[in-house]
Every structure is written in structure tokens, then in C-alpha cells.
Design a protein around this motif. Structure first.
Motif, PDB file in Angstrom:
ATOM      1  N   VAL A 155       0.849  -1.187   0.000  1.00  0.00           N
ATOM      2  CA  VAL A 155       0.000   0.000   0.000  1.00  0.00           C
ATOM      3  C   VAL A 155       0.889   1.243   0.000  1.00  0.00           C
ATOM      4  O   VAL A 155       1.829   1.341   0.785  1.00  0.00           O
ATOM      5  CB  VAL A 155      -0.920  -0.004   1.230  1.00  0.00           C
ATOM      6  CG1 VAL A 155      -1.818   1.221   1.227  1.00  0.00           C
ATOM      7  CG2 VAL A 155      -1.757  -1.276   1.261  1.00  0.00           C
ATOM      8  N   TYR A 156       0.563   2.193  -0.887  1.00  0.00           N
ATOM      9  CA  TYR A 156       1.351   3.419  -1.000  1.00  0.00           C
ATOM     10  C   TYR A 156       0.445   4.637  -0.846  1.00  0.00           C
ATOM     11  O   TYR A 156      -0.742   4.597  -1.175  1.00  0.00           O
ATOM     12  CB  TYR A 156       2.082   3.473  -2.337  1.00  0.00           C
ATOM     13  CG  TYR A 156       3.091   2.361  -2.512  1.00  0.00           C
ATOM     14  CD1 TYR A 156       4.356   2.451  -1.946  1.00  0.00           C
ATOM     15  CD2 TYR A 156       2.757   1.214  -3.221  1.00  0.00           C
ATOM     16  CE1 TYR A 156       5.274   1.415  -2.081  1.00  0.00           C
ATOM     17  CE2 TYR A 156       3.673   0.176  -3.362  1.00  0.00           C
ATOM     18  CZ  TYR A 156       4.926   0.284  -2.789  1.00  0.00           C
ATOM     19  OH  TYR A 156       5.819  -0.743  -2.922  1.00  0.00           O
ATOM     20  N   ALA A 157       1.046   5.715  -0.335  1.00  0.00           N
ATOM     21  CA  ALA A 157       0.291   6.947  -0.132  1.00  0.00           C
ATOM     22  C   ALA A 157      -0.263   7.453  -1.462  1.00  0.00           C
ATOM     23  O   ALA A 157       0.427   7.435  -2.480  1.00  0.00           O
ATOM     24  CB  ALA A 157       1.194   8.003   0.499  1.00  0.00           C
ATOM     25  N   GLY A 158      -1.515   7.905  -1.420  1.00  0.00           N
ATOM     26  CA  GLY A 158      -2.143   8.462  -2.613  1.00  0.00           C
ATOM     27  C   GLY A 158      -2.797   7.445  -3.512  1.00  0.00           C
ATOM     28  O   GLY A 158      -3.445   7.817  -4.485  1.00  0.00           O
ATOM     29  N   ALA A 209      -1.182   8.940  -6.484  1.00  0.00           N
ATOM     30  CA  ALA A 209      -1.267  10.243  -7.138  1.00  0.00           C
ATOM     31  C   ALA A 209      -1.517  11.296  -6.073  1.00  0.00           C
ATOM     32  O   ALA A 209      -1.968  10.994  -4.969  1.00  0.00           O
ATOM     33  CB  ALA A 209      -2.392  10.249  -8.181  1.00  0.00           C
ATOM     34  N   GLY A 210      -1.191  12.539  -6.416  1.00  0.00           N
ATOM     35  CA  GLY A 210      -1.470  13.643  -5.508  1.00  0.00           C
ATOM     36  C   GLY A 210      -0.313  13.980  -4.586  1.00  0.00           C
ATOM     37  O   GLY A 210       0.803  13.474  -4.716  1.00  0.00           O
ATOM     38  N   LEU A 211      -0.621  14.845  -3.614  1.00  0.00           N
ATOM     39  CA  LEU A 211       0.392  15.358  -2.706  1.00  0.00           C
ATOM     40  C   LEU A 211       1.054  14.246  -1.891  1.00  0.00           C
ATOM     41  O   LEU A 211       2.278  14.208  -1.740  1.00  0.00           O
ATOM     42  CB  LEU A 211      -0.252  16.387  -1.766  1.00  0.00           C
ATOM     43  CG  LEU A 211       0.647  16.935  -0.648  1.00  0.00           C
ATOM     44  CD1 LEU A 211       1.820  17.712  -1.233  1.00  0.00           C
ATOM     45  CD2 LEU A 211      -0.175  17.808   0.302  1.00  0.00           C
ATOM     46  N   GLN A 212       0.256  13.325  -1.351  1.00  0.00           N
ATOM     47  CA  GLN A 212       0.825  12.277  -0.512  1.00  0.00           C
ATOM     48  C   GLN A 212       1.751  11.361  -1.312  1.00  0.00           C
ATOM     49  O   GLN A 212       2.779  10.904  -0.808  1.00  0.00           O
ATOM     50  CB  GLN A 212      -0.290  11.468   0.147  1.00  0.00           C
ATOM     51  CG  GLN A 212      -1.168  12.264   1.103  1.00  0.00           C
ATOM     52  CD  GLN A 212      -0.391  12.817   2.283  1.00  0.00           C
ATOM     53  OE1 GLN A 212       0.695  12.342   2.608  1.00  0.00           O
ATOM     54  NE2 GLN A 212      -0.944  13.842   2.915  1.00  0.00           N
ATOM     55  N   ALA A 213       1.395  11.087  -2.550  1.00  0.00           N
ATOM     56  CA  ALA A 213       2.267  10.261  -3.392  1.00  0.00           C
ATOM     57  C   ALA A 213       3.588  10.977  -3.651  1.00  0.00           C
ATOM     58  O   ALA A 213       4.658  10.348  -3.652  1.00  0.00           O
ATOM     59  CB  ALA A 213       1.566   9.938  -4.710  1.00  0.00           C
ATOM     60  N   TRP A 214       3.519  12.297  -3.873  1.00  0.00           N
ATOM     61  CA  TRP A 214       4.754  13.070  -4.071  1.00  0.00           C
ATOM     62  C   TRP A 214       5.621  13.018  -2.816  1.00  0.00           C
ATOM     63  O   TRP A 214       6.845  12.847  -2.894  1.00  0.00           O
ATOM     64  CB  TRP A 214       4.401  14.516  -4.417  1.00  0.00           C
ATOM     65  CG  TRP A 214       5.599  15.411  -4.478  1.00  0.00           C
ATOM     66  CD1 TRP A 214       6.482  15.536  -5.514  1.00  0.00           C
ATOM     67  CD2 TRP A 214       6.057  16.300  -3.449  1.00  0.00           C
ATOM     68  NE1 TRP A 214       7.461  16.442  -5.194  1.00  0.00           N
ATOM     69  CE2 TRP A 214       7.229  16.927  -3.926  1.00  0.00           C
ATOM     70  CE3 TRP A 214       5.596  16.623  -2.186  1.00  0.00           C
ATOM     71  CZ2 TRP A 214       7.920  17.869  -3.180  1.00  0.00           C
ATOM     72  CZ3 TRP A 214       6.301  17.556  -1.432  1.00  0.00           C
ATOM     73  CH2 TRP A 214       7.444  18.163  -1.934  1.00  0.00           C
TER      74      TRP A 214
END
Length: 803
Positions: A155-158, A209-214
Motif C-alpha cells: 500500500v502506497y500513499a495516494g 497520485a497527488g500530494l501524498q504520493a509526491w
């Protein structure tokens, strides 16, 4: 023009009025949040409407209605906080969905925390018709256990996921000195916690995707760039990502008083905002004519807000950074409005704005530390002179003295090395390490890979100081744990700090220091000679009980530990012992080696000085000596005697466990561990008189294979204590077992409903109290309902268990 023409007296009156209004508003909100139960929603709305009406009417009446206005502000703050608390409680998972498998679909909204056998993450459920009504748009905390499956959690952020989960409303342990998980869940609007079921059916429906993924990508690039243990600190300072910090790191930070610096904090947000404001002022310094179009202070204020917003986004909009950004925005708005305000008035307006946006932020320690820290500095150092170093040292002294009462009350500890450590860490980390880490992050945002060199330099700069802080933190004089104090200790100590920080020449400062004693040296209220006290700690599905006499402390079991990293000894038992003022244990007893009783043993023995330790013969627990029937010792007029196991009794796990009898001048107690019916009957046959006791710890958590009727009859207990975890999978305590104790005339209490249980056996007889009753809070009202009077109640057909 009228603003500029105000006299100093009018300015002071205005500041006092604004500050008094802010204090009234915050005071009303706090009163609502610390009630033992919630008001109904309609009552909150009615109070808010009446308060607003009174405020409007009194405003027209002029200065003579100020007292009425303050009362209206208190009432409005009370109603607003109560409304938010009602809403936060209403979005919690309903009881009808607990224990069921529910299909969840949503987005991972924070950086997942990866451990040896599981990954934990926050997920925001999709707000559409395909989701269960009670979960739409809700925030959940989910654990995904590996379990040895071929497919490990990834599991990954975003990212967006769909899976089956078994959920329950947020629950926590209630002990002295223990972190209140239910309060934390309320403040963060957490609807439920749970774990993934049927992992094979889980699927990722959208890539990160998005801020958390960055943020996750940047964290990975920092690790790759530095390739050293120090990378975990650079991630924390650059992104607020503290996942890599282990228990030793946090212990060092607490001991040296540097916890507030290691993650993105309000101080760092203010630093970035000031840097942006300074950059924005440069064009006006080069081209003064720009002031004819836009005043330089306004441009600096806007730039400060932009810088704070950007840094808050980098931190994932963590609550401490959001609060600081809101404060900066309010101060900037005051500056842009060109209305002269004192620093105290601006701070007061910022506090009101923060509480208006989120009254539940008052439940967090960060709010109080940041606001009170700024207030102390504004009050004590309005016109600091004598150079930068002297001003910095003075600010550190003011913060240390002013915040010490709050730190002790919130965390039960005082860092003795904190002032010295902060003198080095604040300028070096905040002016060297953090800017380098942020420059690297900014360059990496422009193009992946450009931030490598600044990150590496930041790592070297941090590594230049960290080893010294580790040495300081390991010193026995670095910090002190302090017992839990009475409610009045904090205001007394705060008043003492205020008096000490008054200008030179004010008399009575040494005398004012005496007001620190209730906080720094609280009365422990130990039992008198011949009496004893039992504290059955809330450790979930396990057991840990502390027995104290006037000068003797015995710990019977240490709670559970699990393979996923949870250790009740470290998380619950040791903090509770420290909060109760236990500095050393005279005897530690590991009744048997099962993990729910012995799991916390290593944590306890590493944290506490222990004179002697006992376990059954054949137990694998590393102890100094063995418990065996007939072994006795006596302290303070109280006699301790083992009833089981007998000599040559084979080690059989539960049935070989230590059974301890405690005899005082005013009553007796029996601690039984996990023995079953076979051993209970043997004890009845061998010496039934030895079983008679006023207080009995119900064997084996109230399982169906324990509490034999003959054993219960032999005890003639008045109070029966059950150590269980809420909603445990074993169904403990069994209803039929509780019924047997109730029919025998005992009052039955359990830790699942009442939290930590305290029983005093002394001159006034047997007195029982539950933590959730003596420290009642609105967020656990449902857990308290019907449980505080015990699990027995009277029906027409006689006593029986509560359903």
C-alpha cells in the motif's frame, strides 16, 4: 487616523478586552470538552443561539455590558465545542457494523507505517452510493497483516484501494499516564479502526497520485541520496515523515527536550514564513518606489502566508503546521487591514481563529505548547536587548520555566537537559539543517535528483550533533519521570511560573516556588500500615496488577506482547507505574510464561529497578527465584503468601501459574493468574480457609474453564476483578461465569468497561474505583454506561450478569 490617535491607555484597554474575550472563548470550549458526558445536539444549538443574541444585545449596551458579553462568549465557545464533539462522536462506527466484514473503497491519505509483519495506513472512504451509509467519507485506520501470505501488503500513499475489512469503533486503554487513544481519535475525527480480511480479494483501483504520493516519492529519494541511518532524520525535518524513528530515537529526543524540533513543527513553519517575508521585502528595498503601489508590510505579510502554506503542504497538512499557518494568516490579515494591534491582541485573535475552525484541537498537547510558548515569550521579552545571544538565552530560559508546568502535566516528565540541548539544537538544526533539507526538497520538486547534494550536506550537519545528544539522553540526569498530580497542581505551578518571571524587584519569588511542589512532588497517598492497594491495569486481553503497601511495591504480571510489535509492558505498564510514582519494584511476579501475562516482562525489567523476581519452577521466564506454595514475606503489616504451585508440580502453563494471597489488617485478596477448574478444586481440598478473601482476581479472565462453584464459594469474595480486553475474540468474561460470581454475592468489575481498576483494602473496608469513572470523559461515555457499578444487577428473578 483615529487608529493612530489612540493613547497608550486605550491600546492597553483594547488589548485586555481582546485577550479576555479569547480566554473566555477558549475556556468555554474547554469546559464542554471536559464534561463527563455530551449534551444533546439540540441543547448545543439552543445555547449557541441564546449566546449570540445576548452578545448582540449587550454590544449595543456599551461598556457596562462587558461582563455579560464575556459570559455570552463563554457560552458560545461551550456550544461550538460541544457541537463539534457531538458530530465527531456521531460519525463513529455504529455498533451494528462491529465485527462484520465490510467492503471498503477509498484513498490512502497519509504515508503508510510499515512494520515487520504489517502495514498501517489511513484511508478516506469514497463518498458515493456504493459505500455503506455509515462509512461514506469517513476516515479509517487500517492494518494489513502479512500473515505469511505469498502476497505481501504493498500500500502506497495516494493510491486507491478496495478490500474487505473488519472494523470497530476507536478504542483505547485507560490507565494513569497512558496515552488516551480515544481522545486522539476524537480530535482527528477517526471513525473506526480495523484490519484487512480476505487479502486475496483486495485490489488497487488507482495508482498513487497527488500530494501524498509526491511526499512518498521524495522520502524514497532522500533515502537513496543519503544512504545512511541519518536519512530518517532528514525525512522527518524535510517532510514531517517520522516513520523511520525507532523507540531509542524518541527516548533520546524526550530526554533532551528536542521532540518539538525533529518533525516539521510550528517553529519551522514560522521560520519559513519569515524567510519568505524577508525575500518579499528585497524588491522594495531595491526599488523604494514600489511602496507607492503596494506597501512593503502588506507584501511581506502575503508572502509569509504563502510560504507557510507551501511548507504545510510539504508536511502533508499535519495539524501542528495547519494551526501555525492559521495563526500566521490571522496576523497577516491584521497587518493588511492596517489596524494597529499589539502582539498579544494578534495572538488572541489567532487563537480564536484556530478554535473557531477546529475546537477539538484543544484536546491536543501541541495546541497548548505552541500557544503558551508564544504567549510567554511575548509577555517576558517584548523589548529584548543585549545582543542576539543574550536574547536567545533569555528566550530559552523563559520557555523552560514557563512551559515546565504544562510539560509535566501533559507528559509526566521534565527534561533536565532540555535547556542546554535546545541552546545548541535550535540554532543549528533550525538555521542550518532544516534550510538545507528544504532547499533540497525545493530543488527536487523542480527536477527529481537536484536535491541530492543539499540533503547530503544536511545529513552531515545533523550527524555532527546527534551523537552528543545521544550521550546526553543516556545520562541518568537527563530527565525525570514525575507522578500524576492532582488537578489543582497545574494552575498552582503556572501561577508560580508567572510570579517568578515578573520583573526584577518583585518580592516573594522564593516563596512562590513552593507552589511548584504539588506538581513536582505530588502526594502519593500510599496505604497506611496494615492496608494495601491493588491497581489492575488496563492492558487489553492480558493481565498486570500492581500491589502496594506503605513502602512495598509488587507487580503481578506485565501484560501482553504480540508479534506485530505491540508491547503492553512498554506502552501501558511502565507509563502507568511511573504515573503512580513507582520508581522501583520490590518484587516482580511472572505468574506463567504465556504472552498475555509475560509479554511485557522485558520492557518492565529494562525500565525499572527490580529487587527480586519470581516465576513458577520450569517457567522459561528469566527471573531470580521461584514462586512455590508456602513461600511468604511480610512488609508494612501486610503478609504475602503463595498458595500454588506446590513443590514438584510440573510446569503446565496456565495451571502451573503462581497464586498469591495478600493478608492485611483489614482484609485479604487473592491473585490467581490463569489457573483452571482442576487447580481451583485442588486448592479447595487442600486449604479452603486460605482461599477466603474480600477481593479476588477472577481466574483466567473469566473463561468458561475457570471459576468453579466450589472455589467461588470458598472465597466468599465481596469484589471480583476481571482483566479483559474490549471485544476480545474469546468472549471473556463468559456470562455464565459472571453470573456465578454475582449469585455468590460478589460485585464484578472488568477493565474492558472501566479501564484500570483500583481497590483499597484498609480501615474503611474495601473500596473500588474505575479509571473511566474517576476520570470520566465524554468520548468514553458509551464505554462507561452500565459498567461502573459492576457487571451484576438485580432482576426480578435474582442477580445475574449484565447483557
Amino acid at each position: 487616523m483615529r487608529e493612530a490617535a489612540r493613547t497608550p491607555r486605550e491600546d492597553r484597554t483594547r488589548t485586555i478586552g481582546i485577550t479576555a474575550g479569547a480566554v473566555a472563548f477558549v475556556g468555554g470550549a474547554m469546559a464542554a470538552l471536559w464534561l463527563p458526558t455530551m449534551l444533546p445536539m439540540w441543547g448545543c444549538i439552543a445555547i449557541a443561539v441564546v449566546a449570540l443574541a445576548i452578545a448582540v444585545i449587550s454590544a449595543k449596551a456599551g461598556i457596562h455590558a462587558r461582563a455579560t458579553q464575556l459570559m455570552a462568549i463563554v457560552a458560545f465557545g461551550f456550544a461550538l465545542a460541544a457541537l463539534h464533539a457531538n458530530h465527531a462522536m456521531s460519525i463513529r462506527l455504529p455498533a451494528s457494523l462491529e465485527g462484520q466484514d465490510t467492503r471498503i473503497r477509498g484513498r490512502v491519505v497519509d504515508l503508510p507505517d510499515r512494520e515487520a509483519r504489517r502495514v498501517q495506513f489511513l484511508i478516506r472512504v469514497d463518498d458515493d452510493a456504493s459505500q455503506t451509509d455509515a462509512l461514506r467519507g469517513r476516515l479509517l485506520r487500517i492494518a494489513w497483516y502479512d500473515g505469511g501470505q505469498s502476497r505481501s501488503p504493498s500500500v502506497y500513499a495516494g493510491s486507491r484501494w478496495e478490500f474487505d475489512a473488519r472494523l470497530r469503533a476507536p478504542r483505547g486503554l485507560r490507565n494513569p499516564g497512558w496515552f488516551d487513544a480515544e481522545r486522539h481519535a476524537l480530535a482527528n475525527r477517526l471513525a473506526a479502526t480495523g484490519y484487512v480480511r480476505n487479502a486475496a480479494s483486495a485490489r488497487e483501483i488507482a495508482h498513487p497520485a497527488g500530494l501524498q504520493a509526491w511526499r512518498a516519492d521524495v522520502a524514497s529519494r532522500i533515502d537513496a541520496a543519503i544512504d545512511a541511518p541519518v536519512a530518517r532524520f532528514i525525512r522527518a525535518l524535510a517532510l514531517g515523515d517520522t516513520r523511520g524513528l525507532d523507540d531509542d530515537d524518541w527516548a533520546t529526543l524526550r530526554a533532551t527536550g528536542l521532540t518539538h524540533l525533529i518533525a516539521i513543527s510550528g517553529f519551522h513553519v514560522g521560520l519559513v514564513a519569515g524567510f519568505f517575508a524577508l525575500l518579499a521585502s528585497l524588491p522594495w528595498r531595491l526599488l523604494p518606489s514600489l511602496a507607492l503601489r503596494v506597501p512593503r508590510p502588506i507584501a511581506m505579510a502575503v508572502a509569509a502566508v504563502i510560504g507557510a502554506l507551501l511548507y504545510t503542504a510539504v508536511a502533508g497538512f499535519a495539524l501542528p503546521t495547519v494551526r501555525t499557518t492559521l495563526m500566521i494568516a490571522v496576523v497577516a490579515a491584521v497587518r493588511c487591514a492596517r489596524r494597529a494591534q499589539s502582539s498579544f491582541a494578534a495572538l488572541s485573535l489567532a487563537v480564536v481563529a484556530m478554535v473557531l475552525v477546529d475546537p477539538l484541537s484543544l484536546l491536543g498537547a501541541g495546541f497548548w505548547l505552541s500557544v503558551c510558548g508564544v504567549a510567554w515569550l511575548l509577555w517576558c521579552l517584548p523589548n529584548a536587548d543585549g545582543g542576539v545571544l543574550r536574547a536567545f538565552a533569555s528566550a530559552q530560559a523563559v520557555a523552560t520555566i514557563g512551559l515546565l508546568p504544562l510539560t509535566v502535566a501533559l507528559f509526566g516528565q521534565a527534561s533536565l537537559a532540555g535547556p542546554v540541548s535546545n541552546l545548541v539544537a535550535i540554532p543549528w538544526w533550525s538555521l542550518v539543517v532544516v534550510p538545507l533539507a528544504l532547499i533540497g526538497t525545493a530543488l527536487d520538486a523542480l527536477h527529481a535528483g537536484l536535491g541530492v547534494r543539499p540533503w547530503r550536506i544536511a545529513g552531515h550537519a545533523f550527524d555532527a550533533t546527534w551523537p552528543a545528544f545521544v550521550v546526553i539522553g543516556d545520562s541518568p540526569f537527563a530527565f525525570a519521570w514525575l507522578p500524576e498530580a492532582r488537578w489543582y497542581a497545574l494552575p498552582f505551578a503556572a501561577f508560580a511560573a508567572l510570579w517568578v518571571l515578573l520583573p526584577r524587584g518583585v518580592p516573594g519569588k522564593p516563596l512562590a516556588m513552593l507552589l511548584w511542589l504539588p506538581l513536582l512532588w505530588p502526594a502519593r497517598d500510599l496505604p497506611p500500615h496494615g492496608a494495601f492497594r491493588i491497581d489492575v491495569l488496563d492492558v487489553g486481553q492480558g493481565l498486570s496488577a500492581l500491589v502496594r503497601t506503605a513502602s512495598h511495591a509488587v507487580l503481578f504480571d506485565m501484560g501482553p506482547a504480540s508479534h506485530d510489535g505491540y508491547d503492553a509492558g512498554e506502552r501501558a505498564v511502565v507509563p502507568a507505574l511511573r504515573a503512580l510514582g513507582v520508581r522501583a519494584l520490590d518484587v516482580a511476579i511472572v505468574s506463567h510464561a504465556d504472552s498475555d501475562h509475560a509479554g511485557g516482562w522485558n520492557a518492565v525489567r529494562n525500565a525499572m529497578t527490580i529487587d527480586d523476581s519470581h516465576a513458577p519452577e520450569g517457567s522459561p521466564s528469566p527471573v531470580a527465584s521461584r514462586c512455590i506454595a508456602g513461600r511468604t514475606w511480610q512488609r508494612d503489616g501486610v503478609r504475602f503468601r503463595y498458595l500454588h504451585p506446590t513443590e514438584h508440580f510440573p510446569y503446565l502453563g496456565n495451571d502451573a501459574g503462581c497464586v498469591l494471597r495478600i493478608d492485611g489488617a483489614h482484609g485479604a485478596a487473592l491473585l490467581t493468574g490463569d489457573i483452571g477448574e482442576v487447580v481451583e478444586r485442588a486448592l479447595v481440598r487442600r486449604d479452603p480457609a486460605a482461599l477466603r478473601a474480600d477481593v479476588v482476581l477472577v481466574p483466567h479472565h473469566g473463561s468458561e474453564g475457570s471459576s468453579d462453584p466450589a472455589f467461588i464459594a470458598a472465597t466468599q469474595a465481596r469484589v471480583a476483578l476481571v482483566a479483559t480486553g474490549a471485544g476480545n475474540r474469546f468472549g471473556h468474561p463468559r456470562a455464565e461465569v459472571v453470573a456465578r460470581w454475582c449469585r455468590a454475592g460478589a460485585r464484578v468489575f472488568d477493565t474492558a468497561g472501566g479501564g484500570a481498576l483500583r481497590v483499597d483494602v484498609g480501615l474503611n473496608g474495601v473500596n473500588t474505583a474505575a479509571r473511566r469513572e474517576t476520570h470520566a470523559r465524554l468520548w468514553d461515555a458509551a464505554r462507561r454506561s452500565g459498567r461502573m457499578a459492576g457487571l451484576c444487577y438485580r432482576r426480578n428473578d435474582g442477580p445475574g450478569p449484565e447483557e
